[in-house]
Scaffold this motif. Sequence first.
Motif, mmCIF file in Angstrom:
data_model
loop_
_atom_site.group_PDB
_atom_site.id
_atom_site.type_symbol
_atom_site.label_atom_id
_atom_site.label_comp_id
_atom_site.label_asym_id
_atom_site.label_seq_id
_atom_site.Cartn_x
_atom_site.Cartn_y
_atom_site.Cartn_z
ATOM 1 N N VAL A 145 0.643 -0.985 0.127
ATOM 2 C CA VAL A 145 0.183 0.506 0.224
ATOM 3 C C VAL A 145 0.918 1.230 -0.398
ATOM 4 O O VAL A 145 2.049 1.128 1.067
ATOM 5 C CB VAL A 145 -0.635 0.001 1.906
ATOM 6 N N PRO A 146 1.046 2.388 -0.914
ATOM 7 C CA PRO A 146 1.281 2.918 -0.556
ATOM 8 C C PRO A 146 1.633 3.881 0.795
ATOM 9 O O PRO A 146 0.511 4.470 1.428
ATOM 10 C CB PRO A 146 1.001 4.144 -1.892
ATOM 11 N N GLY A 147 2.563 4.614 0.495
ATOM 12 C CA GLY A 147 3.129 5.498 2.416
ATOM 13 C C GLY A 147 3.165 4.564 2.898
ATOM 14 O O GLY A 147 3.221 5.045 4.861
ATOM 15 N N THR A 148 3.258 2.765 2.921
ATOM 16 C CA THR A 148 3.140 1.941 4.290
ATOM 17 C C THR A 148 4.623 1.308 4.095
ATOM 18 O O THR A 148 4.844 1.241 2.601
ATOM 19 C CB THR A 148 2.284 0.882 4.532
ATOM 20 N N ARG A 149 4.822 0.672 4.493
ATOM 21 C CA ARG A 149 5.961 -0.326 4.487
ATOM 22 C C ARG A 149 5.532 -1.484 3.946
ATOM 23 O O ARG A 149 5.256 -1.980 5.029
ATOM 24 C CB ARG A 149 7.186 0.026 5.514
ATOM 25 N N ASP A 150 6.255 -1.706 3.006
ATOM 26 C CA ASP A 150 6.287 -3.245 2.555
ATOM 27 C C ASP A 150 6.868 -4.523 3.396
ATOM 28 O O ASP A 150 7.792 -4.366 4.232
ATOM 29 C CB ASP A 150 7.597 -3.584 1.676
ATOM 30 N N LEU A 151 5.849 -5.109 4.362
ATOM 31 C CA LEU A 151 6.324 -6.069 5.142
ATOM 32 C C LEU A 151 6.961 -7.526 4.747
ATOM 33 O O LEU A 151 7.173 -8.314 5.297
ATOM 34 C CB LEU A 151 5.152 -6.095 6.329
ATOM 35 N N PHE A 152 6.897 -7.768 3.123
ATOM 36 C CA PHE A 152 6.794 -8.571 2.962
ATOM 37 C C PHE A 152 8.663 -9.385 2.540
ATOM 38 O O PHE A 152 8.812 -8.738 2.097
ATOM 39 C CB PHE A 152 6.748 -9.414 1.385
ATOM 40 N N VAL A 153 9.748 -9.848 3.919
ATOM 41 C CA VAL A 153 10.513 -10.103 3.754
ATOM 42 C C VAL A 153 10.863 -11.930 3.802
ATOM 43 O O VAL A 153 10.778 -12.089 5.087
ATOM 44 C CB VAL A 153 11.167 -9.961 4.740
ATOM 45 N N PRO A 154 11.091 -12.390 2.420
ATOM 46 C CA PRO A 154 11.469 -13.424 2.846
ATOM 47 C C PRO A 154 12.604 -14.608 3.311
ATOM 48 O O PRO A 154 12.793 -15.998 3.697
ATOM 49 C CB PRO A 154 11.146 -14.195 0.618
#
Length: 421
Positions: A145-154
Amino acid sequence: MGMADPAWGENGIVPFLRAGPPPDRTRVEGWRQWQERRSTFIPAPRLTVEEYAAMSPRRRALHDLHRTATHVNMGLLETPMSAKVTKLMRGRMRNNALNFEPGTRDGLMVSGGGYLGKTETACDAAATFEMLWRDLHRQLLPGPVPGTRDLFVPVAYCRTPVRATPKGLCAAVLDFYGAPLPKTLNGMIRAVRDSLRDHRTTALLLDDITRLRLHREDDQDTLDLVRELMDLNVTLVLIGVDIPRSGLLRSGYPDPRTGQWVFSPVKAGKSYNPSAATQTERRFDLVDLDPFDYDTAEGMTAFIQHLAGIEDRLRLFRARPGMLTEGGMPEYLFRRTRGIVGLLKRLIEDGCTEAIESGAEELTPGLLSAIPINLGNLTDRDPTAGEVPEVPTDVPVPARKPRRKGRNTVYDDRSGSVAGG
């Protein structure tokens, strides 16, 4: 006018020069930066002596700088040993990531001596898996979502602290994600669990695991914590020097049916987790990343093929096919490095620098004999844990034989009989 260097941008900008320090893979931003740039280096073009001489002095200086950058950024050359590690890692990470059943995930141990490329091999395999997993994630799930941090860290990569404690290990994991550090151990453990879950991490790489000394109580508790991380639906990859002799496997045994190392349940006591005794057995596959072997025909062939791969990437004007693979050079290089890829890389790098600066423009045993393999002040390595190998010294230089064209002896009788007898 000489040939233009395709790696130079407009107005003489040199994009192969790196701005700032190298990426810190122990932080999520540095890991992503390294992952995206690890195969983007553009090597120097192959120029003839005439094309080089036609350049301006500035262009020649820049080309020499680019050649040096090419020699120190040859990248990861696959060997039969690293291919075995890569195949096992990718298969294990993929299978565990696709396993949606609850329970402990089988882990991996990557063992070997210092400077054998364990870290680079494991990180490259993990990065390749992450690229595949991110591609699937983009296809199946909506983007950030724009403005939020990408939480996906495989994939997460951490290094075991030199003085290992449960708090120190938790801090290393939390620092990778940039997460705050709670004050208590229990709080840090909960934060690690939350970070692995919230970032949907499927593989956790713990490097320098043999820094653990099991005669210390803190180290025993840290190993207990490492085993408990396997319950978090992540593939745990432990990387260390000579793991079988380190003492880490003292409480385990190899299962003759599967070849996996099986660990007994953690005993209750001073461990941070008093209920650990009720947990199931932990299993690891142990894979060794060995140096090259020069005692067998297969080993010699593999080493010479590796030298041919290095030779193809060099940018010396007097380099020739067979410069590293013919005559006494392969055996000399093996004796200087004992087949350890990291020592070989350092010797070739420093040798190429000397060949350019001296004008020799080729590698010979005589030139390399004056190049010491100096590993420098390694503040990020622990010599007591075997992370710094012993460097061979006083290796004799092979005699240089004059070249002459011999006759074809393919059809000679090698039975030992005398002609006319």
